[in-house]
Design a protein around this motif. Structure first.
Motif, PDB file in Angstrom:
ATOM      1  N   LEU A 143      -5.223 -12.260  10.481  1.00 13.22           N
ATOM      2  CA  LEU A 143      -4.546 -12.312   9.181  1.00 13.22           C
ATOM      3  C   LEU A 143      -3.444 -13.370   9.166  1.00 13.22           C
ATOM      4  O   LEU A 143      -2.614 -13.431  10.066  1.00 13.22           O
ATOM      5  CB  LEU A 143      -3.945 -10.935   8.877  1.00 13.22           C
ATOM      6  CG  LEU A 143      -3.387 -10.726   7.477  1.00 13.22           C
ATOM      7  CD1 LEU A 143      -4.514 -10.723   6.458  1.00 13.22           C
ATOM      8  CD2 LEU A 143      -2.611  -9.412   7.402  1.00 13.22           C
ATOM      9  N   THR A 144      -3.419 -14.191   8.102  1.00 13.04           N
ATOM     10  CA  THR A 144      -2.364 -15.192   7.942  1.00 13.04           C
ATOM     11  C   THR A 144      -1.470 -14.913   6.740  1.00 13.04           C
ATOM     12  O   THR A 144      -0.335 -15.381   6.708  1.00 13.04           O
ATOM     13  CB  THR A 144      -2.968 -16.597   7.782  1.00 13.04           C
ATOM     14  OG1 THR A 144      -3.841 -16.620   6.641  1.00 13.04           O
ATOM     15  CG2 THR A 144      -3.743 -16.995   9.027  1.00 13.04           C
ATOM     16  N   GLN A 145      -1.965 -14.124   5.754  1.00 15.77           N
ATOM     17  CA  GLN A 145      -1.175 -13.832   4.561  1.00 15.77           C
ATOM     18  C   GLN A 145      -1.204 -12.331   4.267  1.00 15.77           C
ATOM     19  O   GLN A 145      -2.285 -11.749   4.125  1.00 15.77           O
ATOM     20  CB  GLN A 145      -1.728 -14.583   3.352  1.00 15.77           C
ATOM     21  CG  GLN A 145      -1.767 -16.096   3.513  1.00 15.77           C
ATOM     22  CD  GLN A 145      -2.413 -16.780   2.325  1.00 15.77           C
ATOM     23  OE1 GLN A 145      -2.040 -16.546   1.167  1.00 15.77           O
ATOM     24  NE2 GLN A 145      -3.399 -17.632   2.602  1.00 15.77           N
ATOM     25  N   LEU A 146      -0.012 -11.734   4.166  1.00 13.12           N
ATOM     26  CA  LEU A 146       0.110 -10.306   3.854  1.00 13.12           C
ATOM     27  C   LEU A 146       1.061 -10.135   2.678  1.00 13.12           C
ATOM     28  O   LEU A 146       2.223 -10.536   2.735  1.00 13.12           O
ATOM     29  CB  LEU A 146       0.633  -9.533   5.064  1.00 13.12           C
ATOM     30  CG  LEU A 146       0.873  -8.028   4.858  1.00 13.12           C
ATOM     31  CD1 LEU A 146      -0.412  -7.325   4.440  1.00 13.12           C
ATOM     32  CD2 LEU A 146       1.454  -7.401   6.123  1.00 13.12           C
ATOM     33  N   ASN A 147       0.538  -9.529   1.613  1.00 16.15           N
ATOM     34  CA  ASN A 147       1.323  -9.319   0.394  1.00 16.15           C
ATOM     35  C   ASN A 147       1.556  -7.826   0.198  1.00 16.15           C
ATOM     36  O   ASN A 147       0.626  -7.083  -0.134  1.00 16.15           O
ATOM     37  CB  ASN A 147       0.593  -9.922  -0.811  1.00 16.15           C
ATOM     38  CG  ASN A 147       1.457  -9.920  -2.063  1.00 16.15           C
ATOM     39  OD1 ASN A 147       2.511  -9.293  -2.112  1.00 16.15           O
ATOM     40  ND2 ASN A 147       1.014 -10.630  -3.077  1.00 16.15           N
ATOM     41  N   LEU A 148       2.807  -7.393   0.405  1.00 14.87           N
ATOM     42  CA  LEU A 148       3.204  -5.992   0.197  1.00 14.87           C
ATOM     43  C   LEU A 148       4.208  -5.882  -0.954  1.00 14.87           C
ATOM     44  O   LEU A 148       4.973  -4.921  -1.030  1.00 14.87           O
ATOM     45  CB  LEU A 148       3.826  -5.426   1.479  1.00 14.87           C
ATOM     46  CG  LEU A 148       2.891  -5.300   2.685  1.00 14.87           C
ATOM     47  CD1 LEU A 148       3.685  -4.932   3.932  1.00 14.87           C
ATOM     48  CD2 LEU A 148       1.805  -4.260   2.430  1.00 14.87           C
ATOM     49  N   ALA A 149       4.194  -6.837  -1.856  1.00  9.50           N
ATOM     50  CA  ALA A 149       5.169  -6.875  -2.945  1.00  9.50           C
ATOM     51  C   ALA A 149       5.025  -5.685  -3.884  1.00  9.50           C
ATOM     52  O   ALA A 149       3.928  -5.176  -4.119  1.00  9.50           O
ATOM     53  CB  ALA A 149       5.016  -8.179  -3.732  1.00  9.50           C
ATOM     54  N   TYR A 150       6.159  -5.256  -4.409  1.00 10.80           N
ATOM     55  CA  TYR A 150       6.227  -4.210  -5.433  1.00 10.80           C
ATOM     56  C   TYR A 150       5.534  -2.920  -4.998  1.00 10.80           C
ATOM     57  O   TYR A 150       4.652  -2.390  -5.674  1.00 10.80           O
ATOM     58  CB  TYR A 150       5.681  -4.737  -6.767  1.00 10.80           C
ATOM     59  CG  TYR A 150       6.572  -5.817  -7.331  1.00 10.80           C
ATOM     60  CD1 TYR A 150       7.725  -5.488  -8.031  1.00 10.80           C
ATOM     61  CD2 TYR A 150       6.299  -7.160  -7.097  1.00 10.80           C
ATOM     62  CE1 TYR A 150       8.572  -6.487  -8.505  1.00 10.80           C
ATOM     63  CE2 TYR A 150       7.139  -8.155  -7.563  1.00 10.80           C
ATOM     64  CZ  TYR A 150       8.271  -7.811  -8.275  1.00 10.80           C
ATOM     65  OH  TYR A 150       9.113  -8.787  -8.726  1.00 10.80           O
ATOM     66  N   ASN A 151       5.973  -2.447  -3.838  1.00  7.74           N
ATOM     67  CA  ASN A 151       5.671  -1.096  -3.397  1.00  7.74           C
ATOM     68  C   ASN A 151       6.989  -0.327  -3.333  1.00  7.74           C
ATOM     69  O   ASN A 151       7.936  -0.677  -4.043  1.00  7.74           O
ATOM     70  CB  ASN A 151       4.951  -1.129  -2.042  1.00  7.74           C
ATOM     71  CG  ASN A 151       3.473  -1.476  -2.190  1.00  7.74           C
ATOM     72  OD1 ASN A 151       2.651  -0.620  -2.492  1.00  7.74           O
ATOM     73  ND2 ASN A 151       3.132  -2.749  -1.979  1.00  7.74           N
ATOM     74  N   ARG A 152       7.085   0.676  -2.486  1.00 10.40           N
ATOM     75  CA  ARG A 152       8.327   1.466  -2.386  1.00 10.40           C
ATOM     76  C   ARG A 152       8.817   1.488  -0.932  1.00 10.40           C
ATOM     77  O   ARG A 152       9.250   2.495  -0.424  1.00 10.40           O
ATOM     78  CB  ARG A 152       8.090   2.882  -2.922  1.00 10.40           C
ATOM     79  CG  ARG A 152       7.777   2.909  -4.414  1.00 10.40           C
ATOM     80  CD  ARG A 152       7.740   4.306  -5.009  1.00 10.40           C
ATOM     81  NE  ARG A 152       6.623   5.087  -4.508  1.00 10.40           N
ATOM     82  CZ  ARG A 152       6.729   6.222  -3.838  1.00 10.40           C
ATOM     83  NH1 ARG A 152       7.933   6.693  -3.511  1.00 10.40           N
ATOM     84  NH2 ARG A 152       5.655   6.890  -3.441  1.00 10.40           N
TER      85      ARG A 152
END
Length: 466
Positions: A143-152
């Motif tokens: 994995l090179t890109q991880l998007n965890l935006a707008y969680n809690r």
């Protein structure tokens, strides 16, 4: 043997039934979703009423981009096997939990987008991101890109990235980070290859040094929409590699020659919508030796930019200062003839020599906007196009009042501090005076209440009372 064969049939059927309860039927997935074949195989299952992971990927010979946005998945089960380069998008899926090793069968996964879900800190343990099992260990995911935006998420487990050694981009925007606590610091410190970090739209009041000092390859950092009241000093840890820095929408109230010490590699800097910023001091941007693009706009209380804010040896190519509260820009601020893009509109400029000389130096392709910035003629009170000013503009300042509003603001601060000190001194004096008066009044009352009403005189010779 026949007995075992007969008993195996119900077991297989049970497994199939249970499997259908866990996985979505993928037999005719390209009829339910959109399948596009080209340089990439795109499986678009957005808004398709999907509630579980699909059982199998459709046949594909190229890299895979699978999108499952806007479904109601809840729990994301282990994904089917694929050897192709894969991008997975699960945004807006109401995901609350992930199976352990959910991505382990997608051996060449490149991007995971889990933004806009309901993931919490406890739901993103290291086991969720482990790779395929090989003999005695789990191999890392590619994995090179991880998007965890707008969680809690309010904190990162300290080993969350132990299987993600190649991670280049991490998006944590819009979560609930009030502080980068020790577990988060430890987690980030393991990302030695990270190039982009997005911490925007959290509640950070500082950038802890231990969270970023190990990010030796970081090129882009977004700290917009936080609660920073100053430019973090810890940015100096990133000074050798950081190229893009975004600090928009923070309550930063001052910038000086110490604000950007150590960030000499930054080429693009964004400082927009800073409601408390009123003045840019001398040499503020001097330490940034490679600065090419500056966004310094929509700061409603920014009244002045010091003429030496950039210092010498400038490399600036684009300057955006629109929609501030500027009355003037000093001609010596920058090398206007070197600029490729300029936006100065939406300010309350007064026409004068500075505006005339700036317009004269700007390249013609920069001034092609005929609806460009305007200024007010101090003699006539009329608005004029800055790019159409003539030498007569240099006479306006001698006949009209100069606009020292930023100086008024600056001196007002000093006056306010002096007034506060005087007020405190007066209050202290008043309290002392009241205390002395009360003590004297108390002594007076005590004397009046003494038990002997009249004095008695003694004659030392006769020893008689007179």
């Amino acid at each position: 043997m026949h007995f075992f064969a007969k008993s195996l049939v119900p077991l297989v059927l049970l497994t199939i039934v249970l499997g259908e309860e866990i996985y979505e039927n993928s037999t005719n997935i390209c009829e339910r979703c959109k399948c596009l074949r080209g340089r990439q195989f795109v499986l678009d299952c957005s808004d398709s009423g999907i509630h579980n992971t699909i059982a199998e990927w459709p046949e594909h010979d190229t890299s895979l981009v699978a999108t499952f946005s806007n479904n109601n998945i809840g729990n994301l089960e282990v994904l089917p096997h694929s050897d192709k380069v894969t991008d997975l998008i699960f945004s807006h899926c109401n995901i609350k939990s992930l199976d352990n090793g959910v991505f382990k069968a997608v051996r060449n996964i490149q991007l995971i987008d889990l933004s806009y879900n309901d993931l919490v800190t406890e739901g993103i343990s290291p086991e969720k991101f482990k790779g395929p099992y090989n003999n005695t260990v789990y191999e890392p995911l590619g994995l090179t890109q991880l998007n965890l935006a707008y969680n809690r998420i309010h904190s990162l487990p300290h080993k969350i990235f132990e299987h993600l050694a190649d991670l280049r981009q991490l998006n944590l925007e819009g979560n609930q980070f009030k502080v980068l606590d020790p577990p988060t610091q430890m987690a980030l410190s393991t990302l030695s290859n990270l190039e982009t970090l997005n911490l925007a739209s959290n509640q950070l009041t500082e950038l802890v040094g231990d969270a970023v000092k190990s990010l030796r390859n970081l090129k882009e950092l977004n700290l917009s929409y936080n609660n920073l009241d100053a430019v973090p000093e810890t940015l100096s840890y990133l000074g050798e590699t950081l190229e893009y820095l975004y600090l928009d929408h923070n309550p930063i109230f001052e910038m000086s020659d110490e604000s950007f010490l150590g960030v000499k590699s930054v080429i693009e800097l964004s400082l927009t919508n800073l409601p408390r910023l009123t003045y840019v001091n001398v040499n503020t941007f001097s330490p940034i030796k490679n600065l090419k693009v500056l966004f310094l706009h929509t700061n409603k209380n920014l009244f002045d930019i010091n003429s030496q804010a950039f210092g010498e040896n400038q490399t600036l190519e684009e300057l955006y200062v629109q929609d501030n509260a500027l009355n003037d820009l000093n001609y010596n601020l920058t090398k206007w003839s070197n600029l490729k893009l300029v936006n100065m509109s939406g300010n309350d400029f007064f026409c004068g020599c500075n505006m005339y000389n700036i317009a004269k130096d700007l390249k013609e392709d920069v001034k092609r906007d005929k609806d460009g910035p305007v200024c007010v003629n101090l003699v006539s009170g009329q608005s004029m196009m800055i790019y159409e000013l003539t030498e007569e503009a240099c006479e306006y300042q001698t006949t009209g009042p100069s606009p020292p509003y930023h100086l008024i603001i600056h001196h007002y601060r000093i006056l306010r501090i002096f007034t506060v000190l005087v007020a405190v001194a007066l209050i202290v004096c008043l309290l002392l005076t009241i205390t002395i008066l009360l003590l004297r009044y108390r002594k007076y009352r005590m004397n009046r209440s003494y038990p002997f009403a009249t004095q008695i005189w003694y004659n030392p010779i006769t020893n008689t009372v007179t």
